[in-house]
Scaffold this active site. Structure first.
Site, PDB file in Angstrom:
ATOM      1  N   GLU A  92      -8.263  30.699  60.118  1.00 60.75           N
ATOM      2  CA  GLU A  92      -9.358  31.118  60.978  1.00 60.75           C
ATOM      3  C   GLU A  92     -10.622  30.972  60.404  1.00 60.75           C
ATOM      4  O   GLU A  92     -11.122  30.585  59.365  1.00 60.75           O
ATOM      5  CB  GLU A  92      -9.250  32.677  60.884  1.00 60.75           C
ATOM      6  N   CYS A 107     -18.454  32.146  59.402  1.00 66.75           N
ATOM      7  CA  CYS A 107     -17.492  32.512  57.999  1.00 66.75           C
ATOM      8  C   CYS A 107     -16.439  31.398  58.079  1.00 66.75           C
ATOM      9  O   CYS A 107     -15.538  31.396  59.053  1.00 66.75           O
ATOM     10  CB  CYS A 107     -17.207  33.847  58.014  1.00 66.75           C
ATOM     11  N   CYS A 114      -4.056  30.907  49.953  1.00 63.20           N
ATOM     12  CA  CYS A 114      -4.682  30.918  48.760  1.00 63.20           C
ATOM     13  C   CYS A 114      -3.700  31.390  47.859  1.00 63.20           C
ATOM     14  O   CYS A 114      -2.826  31.961  47.833  1.00 63.20           O
ATOM     15  CB  CYS A 114      -5.874  32.164  48.928  1.00 63.20           C
ATOM     16  N   CYS A 118      -5.143  38.147  44.689  1.00 61.01           N
ATOM     17  CA  CYS A 118      -5.826  39.237  44.536  1.00 61.01           C
ATOM     18  C   CYS A 118      -5.096  40.419  45.349  1.00 61.01           C
ATOM     19  O   CYS A 118      -4.502  39.937  46.540  1.00 61.01           O
ATOM     20  CB  CYS A 118      -7.253  39.133  45.011  1.00 61.01           C
ATOM     21  N   CYS A 121      -6.022  41.484  49.144  1.00 56.76           N
ATOM     22  CA  CYS A 121      -6.374  40.606  50.012  1.00 56.76           C
ATOM     23  C   CYS A 121      -5.256  40.191  50.967  1.00 56.76           C
ATOM     24  O   CYS A 121      -4.262  39.857  50.244  1.00 56.76           O
ATOM     25  CB  CYS A 121      -7.112  39.364  49.384  1.00 56.76           C
ATOM     26  N   GLU A 162      -9.827  30.026  48.220  1.00 54.70           N
ATOM     27  CA  GLU A 162     -10.721  30.015  47.182  1.00 54.70           C
ATOM     28  C   GLU A 162     -11.549  28.689  47.121  1.00 54.70           C
ATOM     29  O   GLU A 162     -11.073  27.741  46.881  1.00 54.70           O
ATOM     30  CB  GLU A 162      -9.884  30.117  45.872  1.00 54.70           C
ATOM     31  N   HIS A 216     -16.050  42.929  42.105  1.00 51.48           N
ATOM     32  CA  HIS A 216     -14.852  44.063  42.623  1.00 51.48           C
ATOM     33  C   HIS A 216     -14.269  45.168  41.571  1.00 51.48           C
ATOM     34  O   HIS A 216     -13.616  45.988  41.609  1.00 51.48           O
ATOM     35  CB  HIS A 216     -13.821  43.425  43.113  1.00 51.48           C
ATOM     36  N   ASN A 290     -11.070  47.079  53.281  1.00 49.85           N
ATOM     37  CA  ASN A 290     -10.177  47.319  54.723  1.00 49.85           C
ATOM     38  C   ASN A 290      -8.609  47.194  54.496  1.00 49.85           C
ATOM     39  O   ASN A 290      -8.299  46.278  53.674  1.00 49.85           O
ATOM     40  CB  ASN A 290     -10.564  45.761  55.240  1.00 49.85           C
ATOM     41  N   CYS A 333     -13.290  41.344  56.469  1.00 48.45           N
ATOM     42  CA  CYS A 333     -12.830  40.587  55.073  1.00 48.45           C
ATOM     43  C   CYS A 333     -11.852  41.022  54.552  1.00 48.45           C
ATOM     44  O   CYS A 333     -11.120  42.049  54.835  1.00 48.45           O
ATOM     45  CB  CYS A 333     -14.007  41.328  54.076  1.00 48.45           C
TER      46      CYS A 333
HETATM   47  N1  SAH Z   1     -11.861  33.536  47.923  1.00 46.57           N
HETATM   48  C1  SAH Z   1     -13.211  33.531  47.973  1.00 46.57           C
HETATM   49  C2  SAH Z   1     -13.567  33.902  49.421  1.00 46.57           C
HETATM   50  C3  SAH Z   1     -13.071  34.367  50.425  1.00 46.57           C
HETATM   51  S1  SAH Z   1     -12.698  36.213  50.356  1.00 46.57           S
HETATM   52  C4  SAH Z   1     -13.417  35.068  47.328  1.00 46.57           C
HETATM   53  O1  SAH Z   1     -12.617  35.812  46.925  1.00 46.57           O
HETATM   54  O2  SAH Z   1     -14.598  35.212  46.944  1.00 46.57           O
HETATM   55  C5  SAH Z   1     -13.945  37.092  51.240  1.00 46.57           C
HETATM   56  C6  SAH Z   1     -14.251  38.225  50.398  1.00 46.57           C
HETATM   57  O3  SAH Z   1     -13.408  39.340  51.253  1.00 46.57           O
HETATM   58  C7  SAH Z   1     -14.319  38.212  48.970  1.00 46.57           C
HETATM   59  O4  SAH Z   1     -15.288  39.161  48.486  1.00 46.57           O
HETATM   60  C8  SAH Z   1     -13.068  39.009  49.003  1.00 46.57           C
HETATM   61  O5  SAH Z   1     -12.803  39.562  47.852  1.00 46.57           O
HETATM   62  C9  SAH Z   1     -13.157  40.021  50.071  1.00 46.57           C
HETATM   63  N2  SAH Z   1     -11.718  40.900  50.378  1.00 46.57           N
HETATM   64  C10 SAH Z   1     -10.638  40.489  50.280  1.00 46.57           C
HETATM   65  N3  SAH Z   1      -9.590  41.456  50.704  1.00 46.57           N
HETATM   66  C11 SAH Z   1     -10.520  42.483  50.991  1.00 46.57           C
HETATM   67  C12 SAH Z   1     -10.167  43.862  51.862  1.00 46.57           C
HETATM   68  N4  SAH Z   1      -8.707  44.156  51.912  1.00 46.57           N
HETATM   69  N5  SAH Z   1     -11.007  44.535  52.121  1.00 46.57           N
HETATM   70  C13 SAH Z   1     -12.506  44.187  51.970  1.00 46.57           C
HETATM   71  N6  SAH Z   1     -13.068  43.131  51.453  1.00 46.57           N
HETATM   72  C14 SAH Z   1     -11.861  42.035  51.040  1.00 46.57           C
HETATM   73 FE1  SF4 Z   2      -8.261  34.216  47.512  1.00 45.34          FE
HETATM   74 FE2  SF4 Z   2     -10.626  35.375  47.695  1.00 45.34          FE
HETATM   75 FE3  SF4 Z   2      -8.412  36.686  48.747  1.00 45.34          FE
HETATM   76 FE4  SF4 Z   2      -8.470  36.547  46.147  1.00 45.34          FE
HETATM   77  S1  SF4 Z   2      -9.831  37.364  47.821  1.00 45.34           S
HETATM   78  S2  SF4 Z   2      -6.520  36.164  47.203  1.00 45.34           S
HETATM   79  S3  SF4 Z   2      -9.494  34.384  45.953  1.00 45.34           S
HETATM   80  S4  SF4 Z   2      -9.087  34.395  49.427  1.00 45.34           S
END
Ligand code: SAH
Ligand code: SF4
Length: 342
Positions: A92, A107, A114, A118, A121, A162, A216, A290, A333
């Site tokens: 996406e 974006c 990935c 995390c 995510c 990432e 975070h 989220n 996000c």
């Molecule tokens: N992998 C990279 C870039 C993509 S993630 C990174 O982690 O920085 C983009 C952003 O969305 C990151 O800050 C990530 O931590 C955040 N994110 C991931 N899951 C989320 C969620 N459930 N609610 C809010 N933000 C989230």
């Molecule tokens: Fe990957 Fe970023 Fe999601 Fe972590 S927050 S799983 S590094 S996309």
């Protein structure tokens, strides 16, 4: 025969290729401008290129080898595209309109899936498929420009994947975005979960994008609970890398902090974060969590969110609470999961 994808080329490489077909340099310049400045979707759009050469191009080349598989428009104007690449994998990309009057932010995804895992995510949940190539990253912007007829002004690497785990392609994509699309490097943000050696490597390249760090959590214990990368490069090692990046650019680092209800949103957590960031030149972006299907985390209470923001601001930082964009179409996000992947 596989067609040559012209959006893969730098300007110089495009000129070399067009000259190798027997055409003149100015022809290459026309085509370059059609692709990168005038949102051409096909060679037939290139009205000042003579017909015979357009026929040659149609036969042997293509502008893009990916396509928009799905497009969803949110109530707030955010558009999410699902892009299908030539091997059938999808990722996406999200166009955020109305950020303010003059900015149009895109974006982009840097990987399909990935590896970082995390806990909060959605992207990592389906595992990792592959890295995107530089031109595949940039193609996401071209598709959105062609689709809307608008010129993108800002790019954030905050889609799937990432970026620093796909270092070479991302650095190459930064060049294409900067040189071909003419977007200033300061308007490009690379967001990372904190792969420290790669942050240092990035700081040694010519094009230094704005750095965003997915922090975070304010300490090692909490951060290791939700981000596996913390076990490899901990928050103190990360600190040293941030100091180095700070020295090299005038731009402030963006610190991203997802507020998760009852996990990292207390008064204590705020004070610990303030201490950690005291000597880092940064802006802070608070992201209300989220909810992702099937996980145990909670959204923060509004009161706690405002208290957290207030405390950080009182410490002298600029703080924004990230507007939730496109949540109704799963474009917010952490919600990008590459639905429809093979
Ligand atoms: N992998 C990279 C870039 C993509 S993630 C990174 O982690 O920085 C983009 C952003 O969305 C990151 O800050 C990530 O931590 C955040 N994110 C991931 N899951 C989320 C969620 N459930 N609610 C809010 N933000 C989230
Ligand atoms: Fe990957 Fe970023 Fe999601 Fe972590 S927050 S799983 S590094 S996309």
């Amino acid at each position: 025969m596989k067609k040559i994808v012209l959006s893969r080329f730098s300007k110089e490489a495009l000129i070399d290729y067009i000259i190798s077909t027997g055409e003149k340099k100015f022809r290459a310049e026309q085509i370059f401008s059609w692709i990168w400045a005038k949102n051409a979707s096909s060679f037939d759009d290139m009205t000042d290129v003579k017909k015979e050469f357009r026929a040659f191009l149609n036969e042997n080349c293509t502008i893009l080898d990916s396509k928009i598989k799905m497009r969803q428009i949110s109530k707030d104007g955010t558009i999410k595209y699902l892009i299908e690449f030539s091997d059938g994998n999808c990722a996406e990309t999200v166009l955020m309109r109305f950020d303010n009057r003059s900015n149009l932010s895109m974006c982009v995804s840097s990987q399909v899936g990935c590896k970082m895992g995390c806990k909060f995510c959605a992207t990592g949940k389906n595992g990792f498929k592959r890295n995107l190539l530089a031109y595949e990253i940039v193609s996401q912007i071209l598709h959105a420009q062609i689709d809307t007829g608008l010129k993108i002004t800002n790019v954030v690497f905050m889609g799937q994947g990432e970026p620093l785990d796909n270092f070479e392609n991302v650095v190459e994509a930064l060049k294409l975005i900067n040189k071909n699309l003419q977007i200033s490097i300061r308007r490009i943000t690379v967001s990372t979960c904190g792969i420290v050696p790669k942050i240092l490597e990035l700081s040694n390249t010519d094009l230094l994008p704005t750095l965003a760090i997915s922090l975070h959590a304010p300490n090692h214990t909490l951060r290791s609970e939700v981000m596996p990368i913390e076990k490899k490069y901990d928050i103190n090692t990360l600190y040293d890398a941030l100091k180095i990046y700070n020295k090299l650019t005038k731009d402030r680092i963006t610190i991203e902090y997802i507020l998760i209800g009852g996990f990292n949103d207390s008064l204590e957590n705020a004070n610990e974060l303030i201490k950690y960031l005291k000597n880092i030149k940064c802006n802070i972006n608070l992201i209300p969590y989220n909810p992702i299907k099937g996980d145990k985390f909670k959204k923060p209470e509004r009161n706690n969110m405002l208290r957290f923001k207030y405390l950080l601001e009182a410490s002298g930082k600029k703080v924004t609470i990230r507007l939730e964009r496109g949540a109704d179409i799963d474009a917010a996000c952490g919600q990008l999961a590459g639905k429809l992947n093979k």
